[in-house]
Design an enzyme around this catalytic site. Structure first.
Site, short mmCIF file in Angstrom:
data_model
loop_
_atom_site.label_atom_id
_atom_site.label_comp_id
_atom_site.label_asym_id
_atom_site.label_seq_id
_atom_site.Cartn_x
_atom_site.Cartn_y
_atom_site.Cartn_z
N CYS A 9 0.83 -1.21 0.00
CA CYS A 9 0.00 0.00 0.00
C CYS A 9 0.87 1.26 0.00
O CYS A 9 1.75 1.43 0.85
CB CYS A 9 -0.92 -0.02 1.21
SG CYS A 9 -1.80 1.53 1.50
N CYS A 19 0.31 3.34 3.17
CA CYS A 19 0.91 2.70 4.33
C CYS A 19 2.40 2.98 4.40
O CYS A 19 2.97 3.19 5.48
CB CYS A 19 0.66 1.19 4.29
SG CYS A 19 -1.09 0.72 4.37
#
Length: 480
Positions: free
Chosen positions: A170, A173
């Protein structure tokens, strides 16, 4: 001056003295049959006169309600969180409205479609300013990695547990990771887990702990959840949901958020806290809410051109694993045009008893993906809309309604799966007109029925009488 005798000469109904007439049994029978026939045929004619008859024609759409059409919907998604549910509208003219919220309401539901609280308000979910610290330093991991084996232990051990549910692939993230680890280090130094024991920052890799993330209804990455004494249940004005953090993701903001959570908690003596930790956790443990779904309802005005209504997960600061998204849904209601008023709908059904059988064709239908279709499944509905206008006999338009046919299918998407409703309006419309009936025509038919039956019965009686007379003469001739 015209004499009375001359006037009498034009009498159509000259009377024969009763003494000169002869009654017969056959004539009486025919009279009874004729009377019953008159009554029956008169009743049929009266019923036909009172019955409503309509004529149906197909004409070019002559809508008087402008270039826009109202679209009402109420759809339940048992596996899509209200946190990320987005309603988008597009059409062939280039209109592209994303995440419509003005006329849309969301309600959190459980897997059985039952509401878990009042209306969902996301707040400032997608208005982040800082997504993380910009640093080239080596990242030192100070947050505690959690797994399915130790997750419950940590949630019960600390009054406040802030968990970052993430995925290594991600983008958001990876932006959060440096500030998250720095914040974890500062919090650990400020509130030592061994001496203080009130808070700790942790993380869960959802690519490794898929069951744990599904159990906590994680749908977007990163998701920062706040657990208080073993549960992230938030009870806000009868609305039950998971407590999440939606603020800025830089180190300073994260630390400030954690400090605000810890300060209201009274620091207990260390030994007493350790002694009572298990008892407190068992007493205050709350069952995590089964709030993984969302009911989306509302309306919008769409242009009268081919277009799409789409519901999907959308966020400007989260990533989604398309293989884990499930767009199963139940269409509680979907209709086009203004709603028919109850007092008009009864008249509407009176004029067209078969109209309405296909009205709101998708209402109450379920489209559930039990994971047997594989990942990345988009559920599509193709709706063909036809306008129906009902006009009374006096030319007054009674009602205008939109009916549609629906064809549904599933498709494997290369991108994030969605629930898609493609609608297309027909350029033609159905015109239902009430046929007016003339009272003079009804009277003419009644006279024809009475006169016709009377005349036919008289002819039959005459034939029968002459036949019987002839037979008697033949019999008398044989006797002589």
């Amino acid at each position: 001056m015209v004499s009375t005798s001359k006037i009498k000469s034009v009498d159509f109904y000259r009377k024969i003295p009763r003494d000169l007439t002869e009654a017969s049994l056959s004539g009486a029978g025919l009279s009874i049959i004729a009377a019953l026939s008159m009554i029956f045929l008169f009743g049929m004619e009266l019923n036909n006169y009172l019955a409503v008859s309509t004529s149906t024609s197909v004409i070019v759409d002559r809508s008087a309600d402008g270039d826009f059409l109202r679209l009402d919907f109420n759809i339940s998604f048992p596996s899509l969180s209200c946190e990320f549910a987005s309603v988008d509208v597009s059409d062939v003219l280039g209109t592209n409205r994303l995440n419509v919220t003005k006329t849309i309401r969301k309600f959190s539901i459980d897997s059985n479609m039952r509401p878990t609280g009042s209306e969902f308000h996301a707040g400032e979910v997608l208005s982040l300013i800082n997504h993380g610290d910009e640093t080239g330093e080596e990242i030192v991991e100070d947050s505690v990695p959690l797994t399915g084996r130790n997750f419950d232990t940590f949630t019960h051990q600390f009054p406040i547990l802030v968990v970052n549910f993430y995925a290594p692939w991600c983008y958001w993230c990876n932006l959060l990771k440096p500030s998250w680890e720095k914040a974890a280090k500062q919090i650990k130094e400020r509130y030592d887990p061994e001496m203080d024991g009130r808070v700790i920052l942790a993380k869960v890799d959802c690519t490794q702990e898929g069951d744990l993330c599904r159990r906590n209804h994680i749908q977007g990455y990163p998701s920062i959840r706040i657990f208080r004494k073993g549960s992230d249940l938030k009870d806000d004005n009868a609305h039950h949901d998971h407590e999440s953090y939606y603020g800025d993701r830089d180190t300073e903001s994260l630390v400030k958020m954690v400090v605000s959570l810890v300060e209201p908690i009274h620091l207990e003596p260390h030994n007493l806290a350790l002694e009572d930790k298990s008892d407190n956790s068992s007493r205050t443990l709350k069952k995590a809410p089964s709030t993984g779904g969302c009911r989306v309802e509302g309306y919008m005005r769409v242009k009268k051109v081919p277009g799409n209504l789409m519901v999907s997960a959308r966020s400007g600061s989260h990533s989604f694993d398309s293989s884990q998204m499930n767009m199963s849904h139940v269409v509680n209601h979907l209709s086009f045009g203004r709603r028919i008023m109850p007092q008009k709908f009864s008249e509407f059904k009176r004029l067209s008893p078969y109209l309405g059988l296909s009205h709101d064709r998708l209402d109450g239908r379920s489209f559930i993906n039990q994971r047997d279709l594989g990942p990345n499944v988009t559920i599509e509905h193709y709706l063909q809309i036809v306008k129906t206008e009902v006009v009374k006999s006096n030319g007054q338009a009674l009602v205008e309604a939109y009916e549609y046919t629906a064809h549904s299918s599933v498709a494997h998407s290369y991108y994030l799966p969605v629930a898609k409703f493609h609608f297309e309006l027909s350029p033609m419309q159905v015109l239902i007109t009430e046929n007016s009936k003339s009272f003079s025509h009804f009277i003419t038919n009644v006279c024809a029925i009475i006169g016709g039956v009377f005349t036919v019965a008289g002819i039959l009686d005459s034939i029968l009488h002459h036949s019987m007379t002839l037979m008697k003469k033949i019999e008398l001739g044989k006797n002589f």
